[in-house]
Design a protein around this motif. Structure first.
Motif, PDB file in Angstrom:
ATOM      1  N   GLY A 289      13.567   9.583 -12.148  1.00 15.95           N
ATOM      2  CA  GLY A 289      13.549  10.021 -10.762  1.00 15.95           C
ATOM      3  C   GLY A 289      12.183  10.485 -10.279  1.00 15.95           C
ATOM      4  N   ARG A 290      11.157  10.429 -11.147  1.00 16.97           N
ATOM      5  CA  ARG A 290       9.836  10.948 -10.791  1.00 16.97           C
ATOM      6  C   ARG A 290       8.723   9.915 -10.835  1.00 16.97           C
ATOM      7  N   ASN A 291       8.976   8.719 -11.340  1.00 13.90           N
ATOM      8  CA  ASN A 291       7.894   7.762 -11.550  1.00 13.90           C
ATOM      9  C   ASN A 291       7.145   7.397 -10.270  1.00 13.90           C
ATOM     10  N   VAL A 292       7.853   7.167  -9.193  1.00 12.82           N
ATOM     11  CA  VAL A 292       7.183   6.832  -7.930  1.00 12.82           C
ATOM     12  C   VAL A 292       6.371   8.033  -7.454  1.00 12.82           C
ATOM     13  N   GLU A 293       6.925   9.216  -7.562  1.00 13.78           N
ATOM     14  CA  GLU A 293       6.214  10.439  -7.162  1.00 13.78           C
ATOM     15  C   GLU A 293       4.930  10.614  -7.971  1.00 13.78           C
ATOM     16  N   LEU A 294       5.003  10.465  -9.286  1.00 13.42           N
ATOM     17  CA  LEU A 294       3.819  10.652 -10.133  1.00 13.42           C
ATOM     18  C   LEU A 294       2.758   9.600  -9.840  1.00 13.42           C
ATOM     19  N   TYR A 295       3.175   8.360  -9.638  1.00 10.96           N
ATOM     20  CA  TYR A 295       2.241   7.293  -9.259  1.00 10.96           C
ATOM     21  C   TYR A 295       1.551   7.641  -7.943  1.00 10.96           C
ATOM     22  N   ARG A 296       2.338   8.060  -6.950  1.00 16.28           N
ATOM     23  CA  ARG A 296       1.770   8.406  -5.633  1.00 16.28           C
ATOM     24  C   ARG A 296       0.821   9.589  -5.723  1.00 16.28           C
ATOM     25  N   ARG A 297       1.131  10.551  -6.570  1.00 14.62           N
ATOM     26  CA  ARG A 297       0.234  11.704  -6.730  1.00 14.62           C
ATOM     27  C   ARG A 297      -1.143  11.225  -7.194  1.00 14.62           C
ATOM     28  N   VAL A 298      -1.166  10.327  -8.161  1.00 16.91           N
ATOM     29  CA  VAL A 298      -2.443   9.788  -8.627  1.00 16.91           C
ATOM     30  C   VAL A 298      -3.120   9.027  -7.497  1.00 16.91           C
ATOM     31  N   ARG A 299      -2.390   8.164  -6.825  1.00 15.22           N
ATOM     32  CA  ARG A 299      -2.960   7.347  -5.743  1.00 15.22           C
ATOM     33  C   ARG A 299      -3.552   8.209  -4.637  1.00 15.22           C
ATOM     34  N   LEU A 300      -2.926   9.345  -4.347  1.00 11.74           N
ATOM     35  CA  LEU A 300      -3.396  10.233  -3.281  1.00 11.74           C
ATOM     36  C   LEU A 300      -4.386  11.281  -3.776  1.00 11.74           C
TER      37      LEU A 300
ATOM     38  N   THR B 296      -8.193  14.910  -9.993  1.00 15.57           N
ATOM     39  CA  THR B 296      -8.522  14.242 -11.258  1.00 15.57           C
ATOM     40  C   THR B 296      -7.291  13.762 -12.018  1.00 15.57           C
ATOM     41  N   SER B 297      -6.149  13.692 -11.335  1.00 16.12           N
ATOM     42  CA  SER B 297      -4.956  13.148 -11.992  1.00 16.12           C
ATOM     43  C   SER B 297      -5.156  11.651 -12.234  1.00 16.12           C
ATOM     44  N   ALA B 298      -4.412  11.111 -13.186  1.00 19.75           N
ATOM     45  CA  ALA B 298      -4.559   9.692 -13.527  1.00 19.75           C
ATOM     46  C   ALA B 298      -3.310   9.198 -14.248  1.00 19.75           C
ATOM     47  N   LEU B 299      -3.168   7.887 -14.284  1.00 17.15           N
ATOM     48  CA  LEU B 299      -2.199   7.257 -15.167  1.00 17.15           C
ATOM     49  C   LEU B 299      -2.951   6.890 -16.443  1.00 17.15           C
ATOM     50  N   VAL B 300      -2.302   7.048 -17.572  1.00 20.42           N
ATOM     51  CA  VAL B 300      -2.911   6.752 -18.861  1.00 20.42           C
ATOM     52  C   VAL B 300      -2.044   5.721 -19.572  1.00 20.42           C
ATOM     53  N   ILE B 301      -2.685   4.690 -20.103  1.00 18.25           N
ATOM     54  CA  ILE B 301      -1.984   3.663 -20.866  1.00 18.25           C
ATOM     55  C   ILE B 301      -2.298   3.890 -22.341  1.00 18.25           C
TER      56      ILE B 301
ATOM     57  N   ALA C  89      -7.095   7.028  -8.803  1.00 15.70           N
ATOM     58  CA  ALA C  89      -6.635   6.667  -7.456  1.00 15.70           C
ATOM     59  C   ALA C  89      -7.168   5.312  -7.001  1.00 15.70           C
ATOM     60  N   ALA C  90      -8.445   5.063  -7.210  1.00 18.07           N
ATOM     61  CA  ALA C  90      -9.061   3.821  -6.734  1.00 18.07           C
ATOM     62  C   ALA C  90      -8.521   2.578  -7.433  1.00 18.07           C
ATOM     63  N   ASP C  91      -7.902   2.756  -8.601  1.00 18.19           N
ATOM     64  CA  ASP C  91      -7.358   1.618  -9.358  1.00 18.19           C
ATOM     65  C   ASP C  91      -5.960   1.218  -8.907  1.00 18.19           C
ATOM     66  N   LEU C  92      -5.335   2.058  -8.101  1.00 20.80           N
ATOM     67  CA  LEU C  92      -3.943   1.843  -7.700  1.00 20.80           C
ATOM     68  C   LEU C  92      -3.853   1.436  -6.236  1.00 20.80           C
ATOM     69  N   THR C  93      -2.751   0.820  -5.885  1.00 27.45           N
ATOM     70  CA  THR C  93      -2.527   0.429  -4.497  1.00 27.45           C
ATOM     71  C   THR C  93      -1.461   1.330  -3.883  1.00 27.45           C
ATOM     72  N   ASP C  94      -1.469   1.397  -2.561  1.00 24.68           N
ATOM     73  CA  ASP C  94      -0.444   2.176  -1.872  1.00 24.68           C
ATOM     74  C   ASP C  94       0.924   1.573  -2.155  1.00 24.68           C
ATOM     75  N   VAL C  95       1.914   2.428  -2.180  1.00 23.34           N
ATOM     76  CA  VAL C  95       3.285   2.000  -2.466  1.00 23.34           C
ATOM     77  C   VAL C  95       4.184   2.415  -1.319  1.00 23.34           C
ATOM     78  N   PHE C  96       4.978   1.463  -0.868  1.00 24.59           N
ATOM     79  CA  PHE C  96       5.922   1.727   0.211  1.00 24.59           C
ATOM     80  C   PHE C  96       7.293   1.209  -0.205  1.00 24.59           C
ATOM     81  N   PRO C  97       8.341   1.840   0.261  1.00 22.21           N
ATOM     82  CA  PRO C  97       9.676   1.335  -0.053  1.00 22.21           C
ATOM     83  C   PRO C  97       9.885  -0.068   0.518  1.00 22.21           C
ATOM     84  N   ASP C  98      10.601  -0.880  -0.220  1.00 22.99           N
ATOM     85  CA  ASP C  98      11.021  -2.199   0.234  1.00 22.99           C
ATOM     86  C   ASP C  98      12.375  -1.986   0.915  1.00 22.99           C
TER      87      ASP C  98
END
Length: 157
Positions: free
Chosen positions: A11-22, A27-32, A75-84
């Motif tokens: 229930g948090r994946n979209v939120e966490l992704y958006r936090r990084v994007r915004l 200094t938040s990030a996604l880590v692989i 943030a610069a590595d990610l794209t904006d996300v919108f609901p389909d």
């Protein structure tokens, strides 16, 4: 799509992704993180882990091959996300990642994890595992290209 979603991130994946994007926080990030085949725990055990430190504290090990490193997506590595709205879902994706000249020593890989890191200096105990993706590969000195899934790494429905 993921092999599984960690319970801590449900229930948090979209939120966490958006936090990084915004850039919230800046200094938040996604880590692989790639997991080695040797000792990897079952999905049933892994999905209950609460932090990356928990994942790596058991028998599961991070890949150690020369040429492997954790990939950091800011943030610069990610794209904006919108609901389909037409399909009642939200898909999120990351760019394909390339690991250069990954050597055999260190062994085969079993999975890659996408995790949320709240700040640059965050220890593994503060990094939240989001999704796990089967990624079976035995490095041989050539480049390793990681494409999670052509339709994205996660779909919220």
């Amino acid at each position: 799509m993921p092999d599984f979603e960690f319970n801590i991130a449900k229930g948090r994946n979209v939120e966490l992704y958006r936090r990084v994007r915004l850039g919230d926080p800046a200094t938040s990030a996604l880590v692989i993180v790639a997991l080695a085949v040797a000792g990897v725990e079952s999905d049933a055990i892994l999905k209950d882990k609460l932090t990356l430190a928990d994942v790596l504290a058991g028998a599961t090990n991070e890949a150690t091959n020369t040429g492997y490193n954790r990939k950091i997506l800011a943030a610069a590595d990610l794209t904006d996300v919108f609901p389909d709205l037409a399909n009642d879902r939200t898909d999120i994706d990351i760019p394909d990642q390339t690991y250069l000249n990954v050597q055999t020593a260190g062994g085969a890989w079993a999975k890659v994890l996408l995790c949320y890191r709240p700040a640059t200096a965050s220890p593994d105990a503060d990094i939240v595992p989001m999704t796990a993706h089967d990624f079976s590969i035995t490095p041989d000195g050539s480049n390793v290209v990681l494409q999670i899934d052509p339709s994205g790494f996660y779909r919220a429905v």
